[in-house]
Design a protein around this motif. Structure first.
Motif, PDB file in Angstrom:
ATOM      1  N   THR A 150       0.839  -1.190   0.000  1.00  0.00           N
ATOM      2  CA  THR A 150       0.000   0.000   0.000  1.00  0.00           C
ATOM      3  C   THR A 150       0.877   1.245   0.000  1.00  0.00           C
ATOM      4  O   THR A 150       2.033   1.202   0.430  1.00  0.00           O
ATOM      5  CB  THR A 150      -0.933   0.051   1.227  1.00  0.00           C
ATOM      6  OG1 THR A 150      -0.147   0.192   2.407  1.00  0.00           O
ATOM      7  CG2 THR A 150      -1.807  -1.195   1.312  1.00  0.00           C
ATOM      8  N   GLY A 184      -3.786   3.807  -0.485  1.00  0.00           N
ATOM      9  CA  GLY A 184      -4.453   2.553  -0.779  1.00  0.00           C
ATOM     10  C   GLY A 184      -3.514   1.550  -1.409  1.00  0.00           C
ATOM     11  O   GLY A 184      -2.296   1.726  -1.436  1.00  0.00           O
ATOM     12  N   GLU A 226      -4.345   7.047  -6.098  1.00  0.00           N
ATOM     13  CA  GLU A 226      -5.113   6.984  -4.856  1.00  0.00           C
ATOM     14  C   GLU A 226      -5.502   8.382  -4.378  1.00  0.00           C
ATOM     15  O   GLU A 226      -6.619   8.592  -3.913  1.00  0.00           O
ATOM     16  CB  GLU A 226      -4.325   6.239  -3.767  1.00  0.00           C
ATOM     17  CG  GLU A 226      -4.299   4.745  -3.949  1.00  0.00           C
ATOM     18  CD  GLU A 226      -5.643   4.070  -3.682  1.00  0.00           C
ATOM     19  OE1 GLU A 226      -6.532   4.690  -3.077  1.00  0.00           O
ATOM     20  OE2 GLU A 226      -5.798   2.904  -4.085  1.00  0.00           O
ATOM     21  N   GLU A 247      -9.352   9.402  -3.948  1.00  0.00           N
ATOM     22  CA  GLU A 247      -9.882   9.615  -2.603  1.00  0.00           C
ATOM     23  C   GLU A 247     -10.147  11.070  -2.264  1.00  0.00           C
ATOM     24  O   GLU A 247     -11.132  11.366  -1.578  1.00  0.00           O
ATOM     25  CB  GLU A 247      -8.934   9.010  -1.557  1.00  0.00           C
ATOM     26  CG  GLU A 247      -8.923   7.495  -1.599  1.00  0.00           C
ATOM     27  CD  GLU A 247      -8.171   6.870  -0.445  1.00  0.00           C
ATOM     28  OE1 GLU A 247      -7.677   7.591   0.457  1.00  0.00           O
ATOM     29  OE2 GLU A 247      -8.073   5.632  -0.442  1.00  0.00           O
TER      30      GLU A 247
END
Length: 139
Positions: free
Chosen positions: A9, A38, A53, A57
């Motif tokens: 991640t 993520g 990500e 997000e």
């Protein structure tokens, strides 16, 4: 059945032009605050995953991405389900503070790095903030 191997991640402590950092509360970390990030997808570079990500997000474009540290979460109770993560943490900058949250982001705040420590942070974000302060604020 959980994955057979740890999941890679990426996440970043991102700094706005005024020096504040972004922290977020997500649906995944049992009410604690952290940084956006993520999973790395197959065939994706770490930096590409981080940029994706952040776009997904919080709608932010990252620049000046620098590696920070590696952490490991093995079935950590702070996470909403059993998982084994290798957390690759970065520092980055962004030009905008306009957050466009996706469904994972419950709340967000732009705060000074010291103010961030007053939030109920997950332990991984707390360590990242402490590292940031040692590297960049004690100069």
């Amino acid at each position: 059945m959980p994955p057979q191997f740890p999941l890679a991640t990426v996440g970043a402590l991102v700094t706005a032009p005024d020096g504040r950092v972004l922290i977020v509360k997500t649906t995944k970390w049992r009410g604690t605050w952290g940084v956006p990030g993520g999973k790395v997808e197959w065939g994706e570079t770490l930096e590409a995953a981080l940029k994706r990500e952040f776009q997904e997000e919080v709608g932010l474009d990252l620049r000046e991405i620098k590696f920070a540290l590696v952490q490991e979460a093995v079935n950590d109770e702070q996470f909403h389900c059993p998982a084994h993560f290798v957390l690759l943490n970065y520092y980055a900058r962004c030009e905008s503070t306009q957050v466009i949250p996706n469904e994972e982001i419950v709340e967000w705040e732009w705060v000074t790095p010291l103010e961030a420590l007053d939030f109920p942070l997950n332990s991984f974000t707390k360590l990242l903030l402490e590292d940031y302060q040692q590297r960049f604020m004690s100069i």
